[in-house]
Design an enzyme around this catalytic site. Structure first.
Site, PDB file in Angstrom:
ATOM      1  N   HIS A 150       0.801  -1.230   0.000  1.00 18.20           N
ATOM      2  CA  HIS A 150       0.000   0.000   0.000  1.00 18.20           C
ATOM      3  C   HIS A 150       0.833   1.278   0.000  1.00 18.20           C
ATOM      4  O   HIS A 150       0.303   2.354  -0.295  1.00 18.20           O
ATOM      5  CB  HIS A 150      -0.927   0.032   1.226  1.00 18.20           C
TER       6      HIS A 150
ATOM      7  N   ASP B 149      -3.830 -10.737  -2.178  1.00 16.17           N
ATOM      8  CA  ASP B 149      -4.220 -10.228  -0.869  1.00 16.17           C
ATOM      9  C   ASP B 149      -5.704  -9.846  -0.879  1.00 16.17           C
ATOM     10  O   ASP B 149      -6.267  -9.549  -1.939  1.00 16.17           O
ATOM     11  CB  ASP B 149      -3.350  -9.005  -0.544  1.00 16.17           C
TER      12      ASP B 149
END
Length: 269
Positions: A121, A156
């Site tokens: 991220h 993910d």
């Protein structure tokens, strides 16, 4: 073939505190489990190269992390990304295995693995979603030193937004992510219309409650064909295990066996 696994207990220093949901102690538990059931070669990746973050991050951001006192800037603050003592060295150590694995493949290994890293991220000049330095994006940079075309695959629960945006305009990097729909889960991105340069970004957002058989079908019929068309020289795989039905932060219903089957299909490539 069982690959070497890059790991060292110094990776456990990447910790936002005991009350934070991101707990690196899971790495130690995974290593204990692995070594109890099979013979593996564990390789120390070293403390990490302080220049590696500069492959994808702005120098001012890297220096703010190094200072240990970024204040309320660059995405740090109470909540997801609280600053902690020694975070520069800890972040380097946590992602060092990813960079070591990428260099091993760049130098000729067919397969290489690390338990740490996967901080997908982090953005060019912003910590985000428990992630400070984006080691998968740095790994792509390393692999591009040898391979003309590199693919990134992210299974993910959350969209691999940081890697996507960092390589969004490069047609020689394909980013693929299958994840819970961004309308229902952080980071709120990863929609089909995010296609990148020359359709080099593939996103498969799934509704909450999606079962594992549907998840696996979507993976096999979207991401695998994209890889077949792109024909990468190397693949970076982010194996987040949180699509599992028991994960407390997500709402996908994937079993460990279905998750593993997706990895096995990629390994066949």
């Amino acid at each position: 073939m069982t690959p070497s696994i890059f790991y060292h207990p110094r990776m456990l220093s990447y910790s936002f505190g005991p009350s934070h949901p991101f707990k690196p102690e899971r790495l130690a538990r995974a290593m204990d489990l692995l070594t109890s059931v099979m013979d593996i070669e564990v390789v120390d990746p070293g403390p990490g190269d302080p220049d590696d973050p500069l492959r994808v991050h702005e120098a001012a951001y890297v220096e703010a992390v190094r200072s240990g006192n970024p204040g309320g800037r660059y995405g740090f603050g109470p909540g997801d990304n609280p600053p902690f003592p020694g975070m520069f060295d800890a972040t380097l150590a946590y992602g060092a295995g990813t960079l070591a694995a990428a260099r091993a493949v760049r130098n000729g290994a067919r397969l290489s693995c690390t338990l740490g890293g996967g901080l997908h991220h982090a953005r060019r000049s912003e910590a985000s979603g428990f992630c400070i330095f984006n080691d998968p994006a740095c790994a792509i940079s390393v692999l591009k030193e040898r391979f003309e075309r590199v693919a990134y695959v992210d299974i993910d629960l959350h969209h691999g937004d940081g890697v996507q945006w960092l390589w969004y305009d490069d047609p020689n990097v394909l980013t693929c992510s299958i994840h819970q729909d961004g309308r229902t889960l952080y980071p709120g991105t990863g929609f089909v219309a995010e296609t990148g340069a020359c359709y080099s970004s593939v996103n498969v957002p799934l509704e909450p409650g999606t079962t594992g058989d549907t998840w696996l079908w979507a993976f096999e019929h979207s991401i695998l064909p994209a890889l077949d068309r792109f024909k990468p020289g190397a693949i970076v795989l982010e194996m987040g295990a949180d699509p599992h039905f028991s994960d407390p932060l997500g709402h996908l219903m994937v079993s460990a066996q279905e998750w593993w089957h997706a990895i096995a299909m990629l390994r066949e490539l």
